[in-house]
Design a protein around this motif. Structure first.
Motif, short mmCIF file in Angstrom:
data_model
loop_
_atom_site.label_atom_id
_atom_site.label_comp_id
_atom_site.label_asym_id
_atom_site.label_seq_id
_atom_site.Cartn_x
_atom_site.Cartn_y
_atom_site.Cartn_z
N PRO A 132 4.70 8.51 -4.80
CA PRO A 132 5.92 7.89 -5.33
C PRO A 132 6.11 6.42 -4.96
N ILE A 133 5.66 6.02 -3.77
CA ILE A 133 5.83 4.61 -3.40
C ILE A 133 4.83 3.75 -4.16
N SER A 134 3.60 4.25 -4.32
CA SER A 134 2.63 3.51 -5.15
C SER A 134 3.19 3.32 -6.55
N HIS A 135 3.90 4.32 -7.02
CA HIS A 135 4.47 4.29 -8.36
C HIS A 135 5.51 3.16 -8.50
N LEU A 136 6.11 2.78 -7.40
CA LEU A 136 7.13 1.72 -7.43
C LEU A 136 6.56 0.33 -7.16
N MET A 137 5.25 0.26 -7.01
CA MET A 137 4.62 -1.05 -6.76
C MET A 137 4.47 -1.83 -8.06
N THR A 138 4.77 -3.11 -7.98
CA THR A 138 4.56 -3.96 -9.17
C THR A 138 3.15 -4.54 -9.15
N ASP A 139 2.56 -4.62 -7.96
CA ASP A 139 1.21 -5.14 -7.85
C ASP A 139 0.52 -4.46 -6.66
N LYS A 140 -0.40 -3.58 -6.97
CA LYS A 140 -1.04 -2.81 -5.88
C LYS A 140 -1.98 -3.68 -5.05
N SER A 141 -2.45 -4.79 -5.63
CA SER A 141 -3.37 -5.62 -4.84
C SER A 141 -2.62 -6.40 -3.76
N SER A 142 -1.32 -6.64 -3.99
CA SER A 142 -0.55 -7.36 -2.95
C SER A 142 0.43 -6.42 -2.23
N GLY A 143 0.61 -5.21 -2.75
CA GLY A 143 1.52 -4.24 -2.11
C GLY A 143 2.99 -4.51 -2.36
N THR A 144 3.31 -5.34 -3.36
CA THR A 144 4.72 -5.66 -3.62
C THR A 144 5.41 -4.53 -4.39
N LEU A 145 6.69 -4.32 -4.05
CA LEU A 145 7.49 -3.28 -4.69
C LEU A 145 8.48 -3.92 -5.66
N ARG A 146 9.08 -3.08 -6.49
CA ARG A 146 10.09 -3.57 -7.44
C ARG A 146 11.22 -4.30 -6.72
N ASP A 147 11.62 -5.43 -7.25
CA ASP A 147 12.69 -6.24 -6.63
C ASP A 147 14.01 -5.50 -6.53
N ASP A 148 14.34 -4.72 -7.58
CA ASP A 148 15.68 -4.14 -7.65
C ASP A 148 15.92 -3.04 -6.62
N ILE A 149 14.86 -2.54 -6.00
CA ILE A 149 15.07 -1.44 -5.04
C ILE A 149 14.97 -1.88 -3.59
N LEU A 150 14.65 -3.14 -3.35
CA LEU A 150 14.31 -3.55 -1.98
C LEU A 150 15.42 -3.32 -0.95
N ASN A 151 16.67 -3.38 -1.39
CA ASN A 151 17.75 -3.19 -0.43
C ASN A 151 18.21 -1.73 -0.33
N GLU A 152 17.61 -0.86 -1.11
CA GLU A 152 18.02 0.54 -1.10
C GLU A 152 17.49 1.23 0.17
N LYS A 153 18.34 2.06 0.73
CA LYS A 153 17.96 2.77 1.95
C LYS A 153 17.61 4.22 1.62
N ILE A 154 16.54 4.72 2.19
CA ILE A 154 16.16 6.11 1.98
C ILE A 154 15.95 6.80 3.32
N LEU A 155 15.97 8.12 3.29
CA LEU A 155 15.80 8.87 4.53
C LEU A 155 14.36 8.75 5.03
N SER A 156 13.44 8.88 4.10
CA SER A 156 12.05 8.62 4.49
C SER A 156 11.18 8.43 3.26
N GLY A 157 10.10 7.72 3.46
CA GLY A 157 9.13 7.50 2.39
C GLY A 157 7.74 7.49 2.99
N ILE A 158 6.77 7.90 2.20
CA ILE A 158 5.40 7.98 2.70
C ILE A 158 4.48 7.09 1.87
N VAL A 159 3.79 6.20 2.56
CA VAL A 159 2.73 5.41 1.91
C VAL A 159 1.42 6.12 2.20
N GLU A 160 0.63 6.32 1.16
CA GLU A 160 -0.66 7.00 1.34
C GLU A 160 -1.80 6.03 1.02
N ILE A 161 -2.74 5.97 1.94
CA ILE A 161 -3.90 5.11 1.72
C ILE A 161 -5.16 5.86 2.13
#
Lengths: 271, 224
Positions: free
Chosen positions: A171-200
């Protein structure tokens, strides 16, 4: 999440229930309130508490009398006596809070509930990590702290810098705008979540670099991390390479999730 | 969706914590998975689990219309049938056992049933290896927990952490775990009542009531 002030009796049962500590009793109105900026929409208050449907006026009167006589009010600790919580409809970007925090909500990007990841739980039928490869689940925010996406982005950008491969079905990869730089969507950056998992995934010889990067970035972001690190066992069911490397690097692994290899392809098209 | 990996504790603390779960994979073996998931849970139910869950609810669940008269007589027993009947779509289903022997016996039966779904065991590294060896199967993959990294000192003491992290999705808050510890120590709730209260917050049914009972008792006696 909202609290119906017409129903709330300020019993405060919900205050310790909230994993984020976002609920408090506002003494100016004598009702419980939710700090909406801290609330992660996990639904624990709404779903986890049992509900009674008592008359609020009656409950407030009883509580006032008990307080007057200094009686200790000892309700069941996990009950909302007046069913005062209201789960409201959410829209983006706030919706990501619920999707990442409420374990009974399914991630549309992966079709999986919870953190939305299969990791190596299905590695026997859906190969993700092979012998000699290492999979990582880098979890932020849990237990009990939470995380904002801007902090997750600090990590994904640092990991992208060292050339790791992000798991596509995550799900976090899904929210990336550019996987080569690891950047996420601008509109969600201030949103707080209980937990998230990055998988590599990396090769075995990159483990030290990845773990050092995770530790370095964790010092800069105000949350907790939990790392799961996985690999495939050999044909005898043995796994020594990764375990020995972790010990060498000073990581003691007390616990593990072990795939027993009982899965097989049973769907017509997959078989 | 069980996330049972990062439970707080040393290896020895997981001696009564064995989670066996099965999970279908979309597009690989999810067709007809619901019946096989139910079959898995039925097998698990035979081996005296301490909790079971279907991803939407555990065997201890909150009530939507609690009768206020039932405060003194709340049902503290697990509901296996409700969990099995509640499996409605492909997803993770899980059972929690309080001994290695029960987990082994269950896994042997699951192997015999040949359900075709991925089966995982979550416990100590050595515990899972011993279960696999005892059942005569090679482990396929292993995911190690490296524990929590907390450079900013957010986390509470070990007792609270051990109780709270048994819900892998973080639904058992630190404050609730702390409150139950206090209520048991102060004699305001029995251990059984406190355990059921905590387990009701875990919708996946992977909270371990047996381990929670032991941890609460240990904490209570520490202050005696």
């Amino acid at each position: 999440m909202l609290i119906d002030t017409n129903k709330c009796v300020a019993c405060a049962n919900c205050v310790p229930v909230c994993p984020m500590g976002a609920i408090y009793v506002d003494t100016t109105i004598n009702r419980a309130r939710i700090n909406q900026d801290e609330c992660v929409e996990c639904g624990t208050c709404f779903r986890g508490m049992s509900q009674e449907h008592l008359n609020p006026t009656m409950v407030r009167t009883v509580r006032k009398l008990a307080r007057l006589f200094r009686f200790r009010f000892e309700p069941e600790p996990d009950v909302c006596p007046t069913a005062a919580f209201v789960m409201n409809d959410l829209e983006m970007p706030r919706l990501v809070r619920q999707v990442f925090s409420d374990p009974v909500v399914e991630h549309k990007s992966t079709g999986i509930k919870g953190r939305g990841t299969e990791e190596v739980k299905t590695n026997d039928v859906n190969p993700r990590v092979d012998v000699g490869e290492v999979g990582y689940t880098i979890e932020f925010g849990r237990p009990g702290v939470g995380v904002r996406f801007r902090d997750i982005q600090e990590m994904t950008m640092s990991l992208a810098d060292i050339g790791v491969q992000f798991e596509e079905k995550n799900p976090i990869s899904h929210l990336m705008t550019d996987k080569s730089s690891g950047t996420l969507r601008d509109d969600i950056l201030n949103e707080k979540i209980l937990s998230g998992i990055v998988e590599i995934k990396t090769r075995l010889d990159q483990v030290e670099r990845v773990l050092t990067t995770v530790e370095d970035v964790n010092r800069q972001i105000d949350t907790v991390t939990a790392v799961g690190i996985s690999t495939r066992c050999d044909s005898e069911g043995e796994e020594t390479h990764l375990a020995e490397l972790l010990e060498e690097l000073g990581y003691g692994a007390e616990r593990a999730k072990t795939n027993m290899g009982l899965g097989r392809l049973t769907n017509m098209e997959a078989a | 969706m069980t996330n049972t990996l990062h439970r707080y504790g040393k290896s020895s603390s997981f001696r009564d914590d064995f989670i066996v779960f099965c999970i279908p994979s979309a597009g690989k073996n999810d067709q007809g998975a619901v019946e096989r998931q139910k079959a898995f849970l039925r097998i698990c139910a035979k081996y005296e689990p301490v909790n079971m869950g279907n991803g939407n609810r555990g065997s201890f669940k909150p009530e939507r219309h609690l009768d206020p008269r039932s405060h003194w007589t709340r049902d503290l027993s697990p509901d296996w049938e409700g969990v099995i009947a509640g499996v409605s779509k492909p997803g993770t289903v899980a059972a929690v056992f309080d001994s290695k022997e029960k987990a082994e016996a269950c896994l042997r039966d699951v192997i015999e049933a040949d359900l075709g779904l991925s089966v995982n065991v979550s416990t100590s590294v050595t515990g899972a290896k011993e279960v696999a060896e005892c059942c005569g199967i090679p482990r396929h993959s292993v995911e190690y927990s490296l524990g929590f990294t907390d450079p900013h000192d957010h986390l509470p003491n070990s007792q609270v952490l051990a109780l709270s992290t048994m819900c892998g999705h973080g639904m058992v808050s630190f404050n609730m775990a702390r409150k139950m510890l206090d209520m048991v120590r102060e004699g305001r709730r029995t251990t059984e009542q406190a355990v059921a209260t905590l387990a009701r917050f875990c919708p996946c049914g992977v909270y371990n009531p047996a381990r929670a009972r032991r941890l609460l008792e240990e904490a209570r006696k520490q202050t005696a």
